[in-house]
Scaffold this active site. Structure first.
Site, PDB file in Angstrom:
ATOM      1  N   CYS A 135      -0.654   4.304   2.274  1.00 63.54           N
ATOM      2  CA  CYS A 135      -0.768   4.255   3.743  1.00 63.54           C
ATOM      3  C   CYS A 135      -0.326   2.884   4.235  1.00 63.54           C
ATOM      4  O   CYS A 135       0.872   2.603   4.220  1.00 63.54           O
ATOM      5  CB  CYS A 135      -2.162   4.668   4.241  1.00 63.54           C
ATOM      6  N   SER A 136      -1.263   2.030   4.626  1.00 61.71           N
ATOM      7  CA  SER A 136      -0.852   0.773   5.256  1.00 61.71           C
ATOM      8  C   SER A 136      -1.910  -0.301   5.061  1.00 61.71           C
ATOM      9  O   SER A 136      -2.031  -1.193   5.893  1.00 61.71           O
ATOM     10  CB  SER A 136      -0.635   1.004   6.750  1.00 61.71           C
ATOM     11  N   CYS A 137      -2.697  -0.216   3.985  1.00 60.90           N
ATOM     12  CA  CYS A 137      -3.817  -1.134   3.790  1.00 60.90           C
ATOM     13  C   CYS A 137      -3.320  -2.579   3.756  1.00 60.90           C
ATOM     14  O   CYS A 137      -2.345  -2.898   3.074  1.00 60.90           O
ATOM     15  CB  CYS A 137      -4.558  -0.783   2.504  1.00 60.90           C
TER      16      CYS A 137
ATOM     17  N   CYS B 144       0.884  -1.162   0.000  1.00 64.43           N
ATOM     18  CA  CYS B 144       0.000   0.000   0.000  1.00 64.43           C
ATOM     19  C   CYS B 144       0.921   1.209   0.000  1.00 64.43           C
ATOM     20  O   CYS B 144       1.496   1.548   1.027  1.00 64.43           O
ATOM     21  CB  CYS B 144      -0.902   0.019   1.230  1.00 64.43           C
TER      22      CYS B 144
END
Lengths: 208, 195
Positions: B103-105, B100
């Site tokens: 962000c941090s998906c 991702c």
């Protein structure tokens, strides 16, 4: 917004550096920051896209100099301030508690929605990601803007993050899996075999 | 920024939590339950069960690849950050890698919370521009004739890699096979372990 969060393709960060036997949290404050963010998200005072935008709005130098949960704290502080939730008499908010927690975690927040609009693109269509630079929240990464790819699949209509973060309006739009060749994105030094799949909403795309 | 350092952060978060609890917005029991859930209950052992089942049950594998959310829900793994699951299969011709960049998906119900490296700038920056160099740092060589297919999780679709079943594992039970399936194999930065 063209913030420090939009990292795809940047150089100079060094090796990835996985940690052996890494714990889920590295400090007590990380546990609390994580849970506070989830619990406050449940109050419905803001949505997921709005909270992502609040983290992205961290000044770029600060974003890159701080850790992940510090980004979350920055976002939480900003949202609490924006909603005025720490001023005056406490507001009456929906609260995550023992009675609703399990269901909330098991259900999550699906983003697919019904729409009457016909999709503009079909699998196999060539599309160009628009060369646009919205100042608000967007999920169109900079590294694919202006580049041509091929629609691989349609995921259905999903809550459109750009609208959802700006106004709270879910504004569902068709979402596509778009295939880009590594060479289209990165030029001749990239492997001819490699591809990058990016999920892109219809307003990010034009026919190519 | 101000208040750098762990002690300052501990104090800052304690103060914020006290205020939010005092104002009635946050239930301390819910806080503890959230932490317990994501620190001890949800994790890559869930995803490993999905993979092992797919390796041993061809019908399940077909359902998993056709509708990841429904097939994963059959094993009880549903919820936040796993609402729209898509399973991508590694083959002799394609190696999948999930990132991702924005962000941090990450698919929480099957993998738990992401490791620091997945959320940090080096991986997010490099997985899309030099995936083979990143894989090399994880000790993986991918042949030039194999397509490295990188999935950038820019929407709410969450990706789980179905790694190739290691050679020499014929006849092993799903339970034993699950022990070979690491978190990294389901992100795409490793192969499933040899028995």
């Amino acid at each position: 917004m063209n913030g420090a969060h939009d990292l795809g393709g940047m150089h100079g960060f060094g090796p990835v550096g996985p940690e052996a036997d890494e714990p889920v949290f590295h400090a007590e404050w990380e546990r609390r920051a994580f849970a506070l963010t989830l619990a406050m998200g449940f109050t419905g005072q803001w949505n997921l896209d709005k909270s992502r935008h609040a983290r992205e709005a961290m000044p770029p130098g600060d974003y890159l100099a701080t850790t992940y949960y510090e980004h979350w704290l920055f976002g939480l502080d900003a949202l609490l301030a924006e909603r005025g939730l720490l001023e005056g008499a406490p507001a009456k908010l929906r609260r995550l508690d023992a009675g609703n927690l399990e269901k909330a975690l098991k259900t999550g927040g699906p983003t697919e929605r019904e729409t009457n609009a016909a999709p503009a693109f079909a699998p196999g269509d060539r599309v160009r990601a628009l060369n646009i630079h919205p100042v608000g929240h967007t999920r169109l990464p900079r590294y694919c803007r202006g580049r041509i790819g091929t629609v691989e699949r349609l995921w259905g209509a999903h809550v459109y993050p750009d609208s959802h973060a700006a106004t709270g309006d879910q504004d569902p739009r068709h979402l596509y899996s778009v295939r880009f060749s590594a060479r289209e994105l990165w030029g001749p030094s990239a492997s001819a075999a490699d591809t990058i799949m990016i999920d892109l909403w219809e307003p990010y795309l034009e026919p190519a | 920024m101000h208040d750098h350092g762990p002690d300052a952060l501990e104090l800052r978060v304690q103060a914020l939590e006290s205020l939010l609890v005092e104002r009635g917005y946050v239930d301390p029991e819910a806080m503890d339950r959230l932490i317990e859930t994501y620190e001890h209950e949800v994790g890559p052992h869930n995803g490993a069960q999905v993979v092992a089942r797919a390796w041993t049950d061809p019908d399940y594998r077909a359902r998993l690849l056709a509708d990841g959310s429904a097939a994963i829900a059959e094993l009880g793994f549903t919820g936040r950050q796993g609402e729209h699951m898509v399973v991508v299969e590694n083959t002799a011709d394609v190696h999948n890698l999930v990132v991702c960049t924005l962000c941090s998906c990450y698919p929480w119900p099957v993998l738990g919370l992401p490791p620091v490296w997945y959320k940090a700038p080096p991986y997010r920056a490099r997985a899309v521009i030099e995936p083979r160099a990143v894989l090399g740092e994880f000790g993986m060589e991918v042949g030039e004739d194999v397509e490295v297919r990188v999935w950038d999780s820019t929407a709410e679709i969450r990706y789980l890699v179905l790694p190739e079943r290691p050679a020499g594992t014929e006849g092993l039970s799903a339970e034993v096979l699950a022990g070979l399936v690491t978190r990294d194999a389901m992100i795409g930065t490793a192969k499933a372990a040899a028995p």
